[in-house]
Design a protein around this motif. Structure first.
Motif, PDB file in Angstrom:
ATOM      1  N   ARG A  50      31.844  27.230  72.403  1.00  0.00           N
ATOM      2  CA  ARG A  50      32.325  27.860  71.182  1.00  0.00           C
ATOM      3  C   ARG A  50      33.832  27.700  71.022  1.00  0.00           C
ATOM      4  NH1 ARG A  50      28.491  29.164  67.367  1.00  0.00           N
ATOM      5  NH2 ARG A  50      26.654  30.066  68.388  1.00  0.00           N
ATOM      6  N   TRP A  51      34.548  27.758  72.148  1.00  0.00           N
ATOM      7  CA  TRP A  51      36.012  27.621  72.109  1.00  0.00           C
ATOM      8  C   TRP A  51      36.401  26.251  71.560  1.00  0.00           C
ATOM      9  CZ3 TRP A  51      39.379  31.517  74.065  1.00  0.00           C
ATOM     10  CH2 TRP A  51      40.743  31.189  74.038  1.00  0.00           C
ATOM     11  N   ARG A  52      35.654  25.227  71.948  1.00  0.00           N
ATOM     12  CA  ARG A  52      35.969  23.874  71.472  1.00  0.00           C
ATOM     13  C   ARG A  52      35.746  23.718  69.976  1.00  0.00           C
ATOM     14  NH1 ARG A  52      32.766  21.324  76.517  1.00  0.00           N
ATOM     15  NH2 ARG A  52      34.417  21.488  78.076  1.00  0.00           N
ATOM     16  N   THR A  53      34.855  24.531  69.395  1.00  0.00           N
ATOM     17  CA  THR A  53      34.626  24.486  67.955  1.00  0.00           C
ATOM     18  C   THR A  53      35.555  25.450  67.213  1.00  0.00           C
ATOM     19  OG1 THR A  53      32.904  26.189  68.088  1.00  0.00           O
ATOM     20  CG2 THR A  53      32.205  23.876  68.306  1.00  0.00           C
ATOM     21  N   HIS A  54      36.524  25.994  67.946  1.00  0.00           N
ATOM     22  CA  HIS A  54      37.548  26.894  67.385  1.00  0.00           C
ATOM     23  C   HIS A  54      36.969  28.225  66.898  1.00  0.00           C
ATOM     24  CE1 HIS A  54      40.405  23.598  67.661  1.00  0.00           C
ATOM     25  NE2 HIS A  54      39.542  22.824  67.009  1.00  0.00           N
ATOM     26  N   ASP A  55      35.781  28.581  67.381  1.00  0.00           N
ATOM     27  CA  ASP A  55      35.211  29.892  67.099  1.00  0.00           C
ATOM     28  C   ASP A  55      35.616  30.825  68.237  1.00  0.00           C
ATOM     29  OD1 ASP A  55      33.822  32.087  66.314  1.00  0.00           O
ATOM     30  OD2 ASP A  55      31.838  31.141  66.286  1.00  0.00           O
ATOM     31  N   ARG A  56      36.874  31.253  68.202  1.00  0.00           N
ATOM     32  CA  ARG A  56      37.443  31.980  69.329  1.00  0.00           C
ATOM     33  C   ARG A  56      36.767  33.340  69.530  1.00  0.00           C
ATOM     34  NH1 ARG A  56      43.824  33.630  70.174  1.00  0.00           N
ATOM     35  NH2 ARG A  56      43.593  34.422  72.293  1.00  0.00           N
ATOM     36  N   ARG A  93      40.637  37.150  61.869  1.00  0.00           N
ATOM     37  CA  ARG A  93      39.539  36.692  61.018  1.00  0.00           C
ATOM     38  C   ARG A  93      39.412  37.532  59.750  1.00  0.00           C
ATOM     39  NH1 ARG A  93      33.570  36.696  63.533  1.00  0.00           N
ATOM     40  NH2 ARG A  93      33.847  38.924  63.106  1.00  0.00           N
TER      41      ARG A  93
END
Length: 344
Positions: free
Chosen positions: A281-287, A342
């Motif tokens: 998820r971090w790699r897809t910028h969904d922190r 967000r």
């Protein structure tokens, strides 16, 4: 319908109109840290001194559960005897020390021969403290205070102010909260009264509370810095390596730790899976979602892995507990920041 009348009346009668304290998690943290520290210090002292008995050869034995009960009584008495939030930090500290002395002898309570060294006692203690920590964590995350409860907490703080026991730092903090509440009933009159209160120098209990604020402030600053991801990575690596080393030690010790070994392996595997999902998820910028998975990993380690570790190696489990608490603090503040970003 008429049949619902008695049921509603019973529900209303049984309902507890409790106002939650905004400082509950701070005081509970003080309680848990004091209790765990007391257990470790007590066991270390007894091991170094050869487990002496108060009373000697007179036939009397004053177990340390007794002073523990007295300290818990002192903590409760402080809460009963004084109004306002002032005495709560010292009550949490004394109550934590007393509870640590009390639960340290849980082995005697659950065995027919009063066995202080009953091996599962460590796991019992750990489950109790893990439950408290997780309960406080869930309370902060899932049930934020309502505006009315925030006003009620400000009124509680006003009690200390009217008695000349309020610090300027705490007063300014409450004034900012009341400013943010705007036209909520009671907010403006309380703001006016608190503005007229004369502050005073912090007392010892208030300094204790400020210490925890600094700890959480450190987590908050770290969660918002560029070092957050590396620190999280290091903590997860330390967590996994520590569990692996203990697993190897248990495997070499023989089959007597088969259940403990299975529990440690299961907890560690689940934690690693959650970390992997978080990294994805971090790699897809969904922190926010990534931190949620990291949080699940830390909670799994806290509630599963460390419980079994405690049964085999108390020192390893204490180290794991410290790492898990650091992870929960960092991840919790990181999630709060990500959620705020967000919603903007």
């Amino acid at each position: 319908m008429p049949s619902q009348g008695p049921a509603r009346s019973l529900q209303h009668a049984l309902r507890l109109d409790l106002v939650r304290s905004e400082k509950a998690s701070v005081h509970l943290t003080t309680f848990v840290v004091a209790a765990v520290s007391t257990i470790l210090v007590t066991r270390a002292y007894l091991a170094l001194t050869g487990y002496p008995q108060i009373g000697g050869d007179s036939g009397l034995h004053v177990a340390h559960v007794l002073p523990g009960g007295l300290l818990m009584l002192v903590g409760l008495t402080l809460g009963f005897s004084y109004i306002g939030p002032g005495p709560r930090p010292i009550a949490a500290l004394l109550g934590g020390i007393g509870f640590g002395l009390f639960i340290d002898e849980v082995g005697k309570f659950v065995t027919a021969d009063n066995d202080y060294f009953f091996e599962p006692a460590a796991a019992i203690m750990y489950v109790v403290f893990a439950g408290l920590v997780v309960g406080a964590h869930a309370w902060r995350r899932y049930r934020p205070l309502t505006d009315e409860e925030k006003v009620a907490n400000a009124a509680h703080v006003l009690v200390d102010g009217l008695a000349g026991r309020l610090t300027d730092t705490r007063r300014q903090e409450v004034l900012r909260t009341l400013d943010a509440l705007g036209d909520v009933r009671g907010a403006r009159p309380l703001h006016e009264l608190l503005s007229q209160v004369e502050p005073r120098t912090p007392t010892v209990p208030q300094r204790l509370e400020r210490l925890w604020h600094r700890v959480w402030g450190l987590f908050d600053r770290l969660a918002g810095s560029r070092f957050a991801a590396p620190v999280l990575g290091v903590l997860f690596v330390v967590q996994a390596v520590g569990a692996a080393l203990v697993t190897i030690g248990l495997w070499r010790s023989g089959s007597s730790y088969a259940i403990t070994l299975s529990g440690v392996l299961t907890g560690t595997a689940a934690s690693l899976v959650f970390v992997a999902l978080g990294l994805r998820r971090w790699r897809t910028h969904d922190r926010h979602s990534a931190l949620g998975w990291f949080q699940r990993s830390a909670l799994t380690s806290l509630l599963l892995t460390q419980v079994f570790l405690f049964a085999a190696s108390q020192f390893a489990a204490v180290a794991g507990l410290a790492v898990d608490l650091a992870l929960l603090g960092l991840v919790g503040n990181g999630r709060a920041r990500a959620l705020a970003d967000r919603d903007r």
